[in-house]
Design a protein around this motif. Structure first.
Motif: not given
Length: 116
Positions: A8, A17, A19, A21, A68-69, A71, A80, A82, A84
């Protein structure tokens, strides 16, 4: 044989952004706390974000909080990140790390470049 494979990464402009993985194999994925680290040019490797095996707790570096997130989907053995509102200083190689029972595993990393 345990494998962690990141994907990614890419080259983006500031404010965009991505994402990331990280797919795991050869391990009982939900047993492992997962962490994203990064290493920027000329910098030491630093923690970016982490998540417990069950996904119930997360932590973030101050520099990425709110942008950032992290998960995970244990049914897919994947974690993951994410990202942004990317900034120049987010540039680096991003690695995922699995940790459980005093044993850790690293992926080989995926490159993120943030530039105009």
């Amino acid at each position: 044989q345990v494998q962690l494979v990141e994907s990614g990464g890419g080259s983006v402009q500031p404010g965009e952004s991505l994402r990331l993985s990280c797919a795991g194999s050869g391990l009982f994925f939900s047993d492992y706390d997962m962490t994203w680290f990064r290493q920027g040019p000329g910098k030491e490797r630093e923690l970016v974000a982490g998540i417990t095996g069950a996904g119930d707790l997360t932590k973030y570096a101050d520099s990425v909080k709110g942008r950032f997130t992290i998960s995970r989907d244990n049914t897919k053995s994947t974690v993951y990140l994410q990202m942004n509102s990317l900034k120049f200083e987010d540039t680096g190689v991003y690695y995922c790390h699995a940790w459980a029972r005093e044993t850790g595993y690293w992926g080989r990393g995926t490159q993120v470049i943030v530039s105009p």
